[in-house]
Design a protein around this motif. Structure first.
Motif, PDB file in Angstrom:
ATOM      1  N   ILE A 130       0.852  -1.178   0.000  1.00  0.00           N
ATOM      2  CA  ILE A 130       0.000   0.000   0.000  1.00  0.00           C
ATOM      3  C   ILE A 130       0.891   1.232   0.000  1.00  0.00           C
ATOM      4  CG2 ILE A 130      -1.806   1.267   1.236  1.00  0.00           C
ATOM      5  CD1 ILE A 130      -2.700  -1.420   2.405  1.00  0.00           C
ATOM      6  N   GLY A 131       0.906   1.954  -1.094  1.00  0.00           N
ATOM      7  CA  GLY A 131       1.722   3.153  -1.244  1.00  0.00           C
ATOM      8  C   GLY A 131       1.697   3.605  -2.687  1.00  0.00           C
ATOM      9  N   ARG A 132       2.041   4.862  -2.911  1.00  0.00           N
ATOM     10  CA  ARG A 132       2.042   5.392  -4.272  1.00  0.00           C
ATOM     11  C   ARG A 132       3.135   4.725  -5.104  1.00  0.00           C
ATOM     12  NH1 ARG A 132      -0.334  11.178  -5.360  1.00  0.00           N
ATOM     13  NH2 ARG A 132      -2.087  10.984  -3.955  1.00  0.00           N
ATOM     14  N   PRO A 133       2.897   4.607  -6.412  1.00  0.00           N
ATOM     15  CA  PRO A 133       3.878   3.929  -7.277  1.00  0.00           C
ATOM     16  C   PRO A 133       5.054   4.831  -7.639  1.00  0.00           C
ATOM     17  CG  PRO A 133       1.965   4.579  -8.548  1.00  0.00           C
ATOM     18  CD  PRO A 133       1.668   4.938  -7.123  1.00  0.00           C
ATOM     19  N   LYS A 134       5.825   5.230  -6.636  1.00  0.00           N
ATOM     20  CA  LYS A 134       7.028   6.029  -6.866  1.00  0.00           C
ATOM     21  C   LYS A 134       8.215   5.073  -6.995  1.00  0.00           C
ATOM     22  CE  LYS A 134       5.111   9.955  -4.407  1.00  0.00           C
ATOM     23  NZ  LYS A 134       5.182  10.823  -3.245  1.00  0.00           N
ATOM     24  N   GLU A 135       9.376   5.605  -7.307  1.00  0.00           N
ATOM     25  CA  GLU A 135      10.529   4.754  -7.613  1.00  0.00           C
ATOM     26  C   GLU A 135      10.895   3.785  -6.493  1.00  0.00           C
ATOM     27  OE1 GLU A 135      11.899   4.246 -10.612  1.00  0.00           O
ATOM     28  OE2 GLU A 135      10.304   5.601 -11.234  1.00  0.00           O
ATOM     29  N   LYS A 136      11.031   4.260  -5.251  1.00  0.00           N
ATOM     30  CA  LYS A 136      11.439   3.348  -4.178  1.00  0.00           C
ATOM     31  C   LYS A 136      10.356   2.304  -3.905  1.00  0.00           C
ATOM     32  CE  LYS A 136       9.877   5.924  -0.223  1.00  0.00           C
ATOM     33  NZ  LYS A 136       9.979   6.653   0.901  1.00  0.00           N
ATOM     34  N   GLU A 137       9.084   2.709  -4.013  1.00  0.00           N
ATOM     35  CA  GLU A 137       7.994   1.758  -3.815  1.00  0.00           C
ATOM     36  C   GLU A 137       7.995   0.710  -4.923  1.00  0.00           C
ATOM     37  OE1 GLU A 137       7.757   5.008  -3.378  1.00  0.00           O
ATOM     38  OE2 GLU A 137       6.752   5.333  -1.471  1.00  0.00           O
ATOM     39  N   LYS A 138       8.221   1.147  -6.152  1.00  0.00           N
ATOM     40  CA  LYS A 138       8.300   0.202  -7.270  1.00  0.00           C
ATOM     41  C   LYS A 138       9.425  -0.806  -7.053  1.00  0.00           C
ATOM     42  CE  LYS A 138       6.554   3.208 -10.952  1.00  0.00           C
ATOM     43  NZ  LYS A 138       6.943   3.961 -12.157  1.00  0.00           N
ATOM     44  N   ALA A 139      10.552  -0.327  -6.506  1.00  0.00           N
ATOM     45  CA  ALA A 139      11.691  -1.214  -6.262  1.00  0.00           C
ATOM     46  C   ALA A 139      11.336  -2.280  -5.221  1.00  0.00           C
ATOM     47  CB  ALA A 139      12.899  -0.399  -5.799  1.00  0.00           C
ATOM     48  N   VAL A 140      10.620  -1.897  -4.168  1.00  0.00           N
ATOM     49  CA  VAL A 140      10.207  -2.861  -3.138  1.00  0.00           C
ATOM     50  C   VAL A 140       9.251  -3.884  -3.735  1.00  0.00           C
ATOM     51  CG1 VAL A 140       8.898  -3.140  -0.998  1.00  0.00           C
ATOM     52  CG2 VAL A 140      10.557  -1.286  -1.198  1.00  0.00           C
ATOM     53  N   VAL A 141       8.250  -3.417  -4.458  1.00  0.00           N
ATOM     54  CA  VAL A 141       7.260  -4.308  -5.065  1.00  0.00           C
ATOM     55  C   VAL A 141       7.936  -5.268  -6.032  1.00  0.00           C
ATOM     56  CG1 VAL A 141       5.265  -4.355  -6.627  1.00  0.00           C
ATOM     57  CG2 VAL A 141       5.330  -2.726  -4.738  1.00  0.00           C
ATOM     58  N   GLN A 142       8.864  -4.753  -6.821  1.00  0.00           N
ATOM     59  CA  GLN A 142       9.584  -5.583  -7.784  1.00  0.00           C
ATOM     60  C   GLN A 142      10.463  -6.617  -7.071  1.00  0.00           C
ATOM     61  OE1 GLN A 142      11.918  -3.260 -10.553  1.00  0.00           O
ATOM     62  NE2 GLN A 142      11.093  -4.427 -12.260  1.00  0.00           N
ATOM     63  N   ALA A 143      11.147  -6.202  -6.021  1.00  0.00           N
ATOM     64  CA  ALA A 143      12.019  -7.116  -5.279  1.00  0.00           C
ATOM     65  C   ALA A 143      11.223  -8.244  -4.633  1.00  0.00           C
ATOM     66  CB  ALA A 143      12.806  -6.345  -4.216  1.00  0.00           C
ATOM     67  N   VAL A 144      10.053  -7.917  -4.116  1.00  0.00           N
ATOM     68  CA  VAL A 144       9.202  -8.924  -3.481  1.00  0.00           C
ATOM     69  C   VAL A 144       8.565  -9.817  -4.536  1.00  0.00           C
ATOM     70  CG1 VAL A 144       7.072  -9.205  -2.144  1.00  0.00           C
ATOM     71  CG2 VAL A 144       8.771  -7.541  -1.422  1.00  0.00           C
ATOM     72  N   GLY A 145       8.288  -9.259  -5.714  1.00  0.00           N
ATOM     73  CA  GLY A 145       7.722 -10.043  -6.801  1.00  0.00           C
ATOM     74  C   GLY A 145       6.209 -10.041  -6.839  1.00  0.00           C
ATOM     75  N   THR A 146       5.577  -9.109  -6.147  1.00  0.00           N
ATOM     76  CA  THR A 146       4.117  -9.047  -6.178  1.00  0.00           C
ATOM     77  C   THR A 146       3.645  -8.011  -7.187  1.00  0.00           C
ATOM     78  OG1 THR A 146       2.095  -8.761  -4.886  1.00  0.00           O
ATOM     79  CG2 THR A 146       3.962  -7.379  -4.275  1.00  0.00           C
ATOM     80  N   PRO A 147       2.566  -8.298  -7.896  1.00  0.00           N
ATOM     81  CA  PRO A 147       1.991  -7.281  -8.791  1.00  0.00           C
ATOM     82  C   PRO A 147       0.979  -6.406  -8.043  1.00  0.00           C
ATOM     83  CG  PRO A 147       0.843  -9.342  -9.098  1.00  0.00           C
ATOM     84  CD  PRO A 147       1.937  -9.600  -8.073  1.00  0.00           C
TER      85      PRO A 147
END
Length: 167
Positions: free
Chosen positions: A114-131
């Protein structure tokens, strides 16, 4: 003397709009929060009542300033959770372990960021592997806006007829 002796510029963290704010200090303590008229990203020179009252959270004697861990697994209205202070390292290790357990057992899609799709948030989501990622806009504004459009056909849901409002 002057009402305030210092001003500091910062942004609000109450919601995810990150509105620009100015903290006005007296004797090293914020006495007033006002909108930053130069803000072009958040509320563009205004702030809501939540932002204005954020100083209450800052100086709340019950505000959490460090991670806490529940020691009593039993839950209920009159049950003491048994909170104890832990280190940041332990907190992050615990969170990482829980993430890994969920991913190993159910796959990365089991997690929601849960968070805006900014660069650091995108990196966390990508690292975890969740869409799975949603933010305040998805859960609050867009649903309100959609209901407004379905009900009335068009319009901006946050701009009711304020000129005629009796509030």
């Amino acid at each position: 003397g002057d009402l305030f002796d210092e001003e500091k510029y910062f942004f609000c963290g109450v919601c995810d709009n990150v509105c620009g704010m100015i903290g006005r200090y007296k004797d090293g303590r914020i006495r007033e929060i006002v909108a930053n008229p130069a803000d072009e990203l958040g509320a563009q020179g205004s702030i809501c009542v939540k932002g204005e009252s954020a100083v209450n959270t800052l100086y709340d004697p019950d505000r959490l300033k460090y991670p806490m861990k529940r020691t009593n697994p039993e839950k209920g209205i009159d049950v003491d959770p048994g909170w104890v202070q832990i280190t940041w390292d332990e907190a992050f290790e615990t969170i990482g372990k829980k993430f890994k357990e969920a991913i190993d057992q159910y796959g990365p899609r089991t997690l929601l960021y849960i968070g805006r799709p900014k660069e650091k948030e995108k990196a966390v989501v990508q690292a975890v592997g969740t869409p799975n990622q949603v933010c305040h806009v998805d859960t609050c504004y867009l649903t309100h806006d959609l209901c407004w459009k379905v009900s009335w056909g068009a319009g901006k849901s946050w701009c009711m007829d304020l000129d005629k409002a009796k509030y």
